[in-house]
Design a protein around this motif. Sequence first.
Motif, PDB file in Angstrom:
ATOM      1  N   UNK A 218      92.072  28.671  76.421  1.00  0.00           N
ATOM      2  CA  UNK A 218      92.555  30.344  76.159  1.00  0.00           C
ATOM      3  C   UNK A 218      92.302  30.700  74.645  1.00  0.00           C
ATOM      4  N   UNK A 219      92.678  29.726  73.712  1.00  0.00           N
ATOM      5  CA  UNK A 219      92.916  29.845  72.481  1.00  0.00           C
ATOM      6  C   UNK A 219      91.477  30.552  71.907  1.00  0.00           C
ATOM      7  N   UNK A 220      90.663  30.082  72.941  1.00  0.00           N
ATOM      8  CA  UNK A 220      89.221  30.419  71.999  1.00  0.00           C
ATOM      9  C   UNK A 220      89.014  31.999  73.365  1.00  0.00           C
ATOM     10  N   UNK A 221      89.183  32.030  73.679  1.00  0.00           N
ATOM     11  CA  UNK A 221      89.903  33.444  74.696  1.00  0.00           C
ATOM     12  C   UNK A 221      90.278  34.145  73.980  1.00  0.00           C
ATOM     13  N   UNK A 222      91.110  33.774  73.263  1.00  0.00           N
ATOM     14  CA  UNK A 222      92.022  35.103  71.929  1.00  0.00           C
ATOM     15  C   UNK A 222      91.662  35.148  70.878  1.00  0.00           C
ATOM     16  N   UNK A 223      90.189  34.018  70.647  1.00  0.00           N
ATOM     17  CA  UNK A 223      89.192  34.382  69.395  1.00  0.00           C
ATOM     18  C   UNK A 223      88.143  35.597  69.908  1.00  0.00           C
ATOM     19  N   UNK A 224      87.812  35.111  70.978  1.00  0.00           N
ATOM     20  CA  UNK A 224      86.870  36.158  71.793  1.00  0.00           C
ATOM     21  C   UNK A 224      87.731  37.616  71.488  1.00  0.00           C
ATOM     22  N   UNK A 225      88.879  37.817  71.686  1.00  0.00           N
ATOM     23  CA  UNK A 225      89.565  38.896  72.371  1.00  0.00           C
ATOM     24  C   UNK A 225      89.834  39.825  70.720  1.00  0.00           C
ATOM     25  N   UNK A 226      89.650  38.911  69.655  1.00  0.00           N
ATOM     26  CA  UNK A 226      90.268  39.664  67.990  1.00  0.00           C
ATOM     27  C   UNK A 226      88.185  40.539  68.129  1.00  0.00           C
ATOM     28  N   UNK A 227      87.586  39.705  68.583  1.00  0.00           N
ATOM     29  CA  UNK A 227      86.612  40.734  68.063  1.00  0.00           C
ATOM     30  C   UNK A 227      86.146  42.239  68.588  1.00  0.00           C
ATOM     31  N   UNK A 228      86.898  42.337  69.428  1.00  0.00           N
ATOM     32  CA  UNK A 228      86.473  43.955  70.145  1.00  0.00           C
ATOM     33  C   UNK A 228      87.187  44.873  69.342  1.00  0.00           C
ATOM     34  N   UNK A 229      88.074  44.489  68.042  1.00  0.00           N
ATOM     35  CA  UNK A 229      88.467  45.702  66.422  1.00  0.00           C
ATOM     36  C   UNK A 229      87.258  45.774  65.752  1.00  0.00           C
ATOM     37  N   UNK A 230      85.942  44.849  65.381  1.00  0.00           N
ATOM     38  CA  UNK A 230      85.029  45.152  65.042  1.00  0.00           C
ATOM     39  C   UNK A 230      84.213  45.418  65.567  1.00  0.00           C
TER      40      UNK A 230
END
Length: 138
Positions: free
Chosen positions: A37-49
């Motif tokens: 779940x935490x790694x999924x949050x990390x992947x979601x953080x890429x959306x802005x970039x």
Amino acid sequence: MQIQRGFTLIELMIVVAIIGILAAVALPAYQDYTIRAKVSELAAATSGFKNKVSDTAQTNGTLTNSGAGLTVGTVGKISGGSVTDDGIITLSGSATTVGTSVTLVLTPSISTGGTLIWSCTAASGIHKYVPAECRKTS
């Protein structure tokens, strides 16, 4: 004649053993789930970039300089990372931020139709933690 009330010692011991076995199986699965779940949050953080790189690439018609000027801050689950001038996004999570060391690399490419396509890779030892699209090795 007396009616039996309560449980015998052996019945209680069987219940405790069953609970112990279930806990031994469930605890590692739960730990994997929380890391995932935490790694999924990390992947979601890429959306802005990804949005910024996509906008620049679509405007310029090329990936050259699509990531110029973008910097990655250590915020939330992100413990480090970078965006290259050509739009390749690298985000890292550490054992303290996500529960294990993980690095996601998102590489953009422009298809023949002009559509921007993202491919995600991660190290092979952490495949059980990363999203499905990142499970292929580089």
